[in-house]
Design a protein around this motif. Structure first.
Motif, PDB file in Angstrom:
ATOM      1  N   VAL A  57       0.883  -1.178   0.000  1.00 39.93           N
ATOM      2  CA  VAL A  57       0.000   0.000   0.000  1.00 39.93           C
ATOM      3  C   VAL A  57       0.917   1.223   0.000  1.00 39.93           C
ATOM      4  O   VAL A  57       1.745   1.363   0.904  1.00 39.93           O
ATOM      5  CB  VAL A  57      -0.909   0.025   1.258  1.00 39.93           C
ATOM      6  N   PRO A  58       0.799   2.105  -0.962  1.00 40.72           N
ATOM      7  CA  PRO A  58       1.750   3.222  -1.094  1.00 40.72           C
ATOM      8  C   PRO A  58       1.591   4.307  -0.020  1.00 40.72           C
ATOM      9  O   PRO A  58       1.355   5.478  -0.330  1.00 40.72           O
ATOM     10  CB  PRO A  58       1.448   3.762  -2.494  1.00 40.72           C
ATOM     11  N   ILE A  59       1.753   3.915   1.236  1.00 40.88           N
ATOM     12  CA  ILE A  59       1.513   4.861   2.330  1.00 40.88           C
ATOM     13  C   ILE A  59       2.456   6.056   2.317  1.00 40.88           C
ATOM     14  O   ILE A  59       2.059   7.165   2.664  1.00 40.88           O
ATOM     15  CB  ILE A  59       1.540   4.165   3.713  1.00 40.88           C
ATOM     16  N   LEU A  60       3.704   5.854   1.911  1.00 44.41           N
ATOM     17  CA  LEU A  60       4.649   6.971   1.917  1.00 44.41           C
ATOM     18  C   LEU A  60       4.306   8.026   0.872  1.00 44.41           C
ATOM     19  O   LEU A  60       4.620   9.205   1.054  1.00 44.41           O
ATOM     20  CB  LEU A  60       6.087   6.471   1.724  1.00 44.41           C
ATOM     21  N   SER A  61       3.653   7.621  -0.204  1.00 43.61           N
ATOM     22  CA  SER A  61       3.247   8.620  -1.199  1.00 43.61           C
ATOM     23  C   SER A  61       1.870   9.207  -0.882  1.00 43.61           C
ATOM     24  O   SER A  61       1.517  10.270  -1.380  1.00 43.61           O
ATOM     25  CB  SER A  61       3.264   8.024  -2.605  1.00 43.61           C
ATOM     26  N   LEU A  62       1.096   8.533  -0.033  1.00 43.82           N
ATOM     27  CA  LEU A  62      -0.226   9.035   0.340  1.00 43.82           C
ATOM     28  C   LEU A  62      -0.181   9.990   1.527  1.00 43.82           C
ATOM     29  O   LEU A  62      -0.966  10.930   1.605  1.00 43.82           O
ATOM     30  CB  LEU A  62      -1.166   7.872   0.676  1.00 43.82           C
ATOM     31  N   LEU A  63       0.727   9.735   2.458  1.00 50.11           N
ATOM     32  CA  LEU A  63       0.824  10.571   3.661  1.00 50.11           C
ATOM     33  C   LEU A  63       1.673  11.808   3.391  1.00 50.11           C
ATOM     34  O   LEU A  63       2.673  11.736   2.669  1.00 50.11           O
ATOM     35  CB  LEU A  63       1.446   9.776   4.813  1.00 50.11           C
ATOM     36  N   PRO A  64       1.332  12.953   3.987  1.00 50.50           N
ATOM     37  CA  PRO A  64       2.171  14.147   3.840  1.00 50.50           C
ATOM     38  C   PRO A  64       3.557  13.905   4.473  1.00 50.50           C
ATOM     39  O   PRO A  64       3.689  13.181   5.469  1.00 50.50           O
ATOM     40  CB  PRO A  64       1.415  15.227   4.625  1.00 50.50           C
ATOM     41  N   LEU A  65       4.578  14.506   3.884  1.00 50.14           N
ATOM     42  CA  LEU A  65       5.952  14.333   4.346  1.00 50.14           C
ATOM     43  C   LEU A  65       6.093  14.646   5.837  1.00 50.14           C
ATOM     44  O   LEU A  65       6.714  13.898   6.580  1.00 50.14           O
ATOM     45  CB  LEU A  65       6.901  15.216   3.526  1.00 50.14           C
ATOM     46  N   ARG A  66       5.507  15.744   6.286  1.00 48.30           N
ATOM     47  CA  ARG A  66       5.649  16.133   7.696  1.00 48.30           C
ATOM     48  C   ARG A  66       5.049  15.086   8.632  1.00 48.30           C
ATOM     49  O   ARG A  66       5.551  14.863   9.725  1.00 48.30           O
ATOM     50  CB  ARG A  66       5.046  17.512   7.942  1.00 48.30           C
ATOM     51  N   LEU A  67       3.961  14.430   8.219  1.00 51.14           N
ATOM     52  CA  LEU A  67       3.365  13.387   9.040  1.00 51.14           C
ATOM     53  C   LEU A  67       4.295  12.173   9.122  1.00 51.14           C
ATOM     54  O   LEU A  67       4.495  11.614  10.201  1.00 51.14           O
ATOM     55  CB  LEU A  67       1.996  12.974   8.486  1.00 51.14           C
TER      56      LEU A  67
END
Length: 188
Positions: free
Chosen positions: A80-90
């Motif tokens: 699941v592409p979580i790193l591309s879905l979540l904002p960088l700061r999060l």
């Protein structure tokens, strides 16, 4: 090492480089600094900091401890592409929450202190978090650095107490097939 430096560079007809510091093998990080005198009169010399890469079980444990959180997130991102879905700061906040209460700070304090007075950090490493330590020292001092096979620090910036801007001063050489530089993400 001083004899090796003299033999390797002594025939050039100018002063040979000198060994300024070499840390004991059982200390993390293991590093040495060398001073290369200027080639021309009135020029500035060059100081090179070499940081040894991972070679012991203790090094492997330290590497794993530093990067386990982002490695798990990167593994999950294959499904699941979580790193591309979540904002960088999060993502930086999530990874930053795993800080061991400053327990890693001792890994780069002495190197950072020595590097602070220099104009460029040329750091070499066989790979892994040893290269990251030299890069971290450069980041904190806003020095330009060249490191080999270092993991990125973009997601781990908050954990290491870095700003993304500080991380942009480092050039990382990423050999084909080397997985270490693919841990985390590079800021540049």
């Amino acid at each position: 090492m001083a004899v090796l430096l003299s033999k390797s560079f002594g025939q050039l007809g100018r002063p040979a480089p000198s060994l300024d510091h070499c840390s004991p093998y059982d200390v993390l990080p293991r590093w040495a600094s060398f001073y290369f005198p200027p080639a021309r009169r009135g020029g500035d010399g060059t100081r090179v900091f070499a940081v040894k890469g991972t070679s012991t079980w203790r090094d492997i444990y330290t590497d794993t401890k530093l990067f386990a959180t982002i490695q798990v997130l990167q593994a999950f991102s294959k499904v699941v592409p979580i790193l591309s879905l979540l904002p960088l700061r999060l993502v930086q906040t999530i990874v930053g929450q795993t800080n061991t209460r400053g327990g890693e700070r001792h890994l780069w304090e002495d190197l950072e202190e020595v590097v602070r007075g220099n104009s460029m950090l040329a750091a070499t490493s066989a790979s892994s978090s040893q290269a990251t330590r030299s890069a971290d020292a450069s980041h904190r001092s806003s020095l330009r650095a060249l490191v080999f096979s270092a993991p990125g620090v973009l997601y781990s910036a908050r954990r290491f107490g870095l700003s993304v801007e500080q991380a942009r001063h480092v050039v990382v050489v990423m050999p084909d097939g080397d997985v270490v530089p693919r841990v985390d993400r590079h800021a540049g």
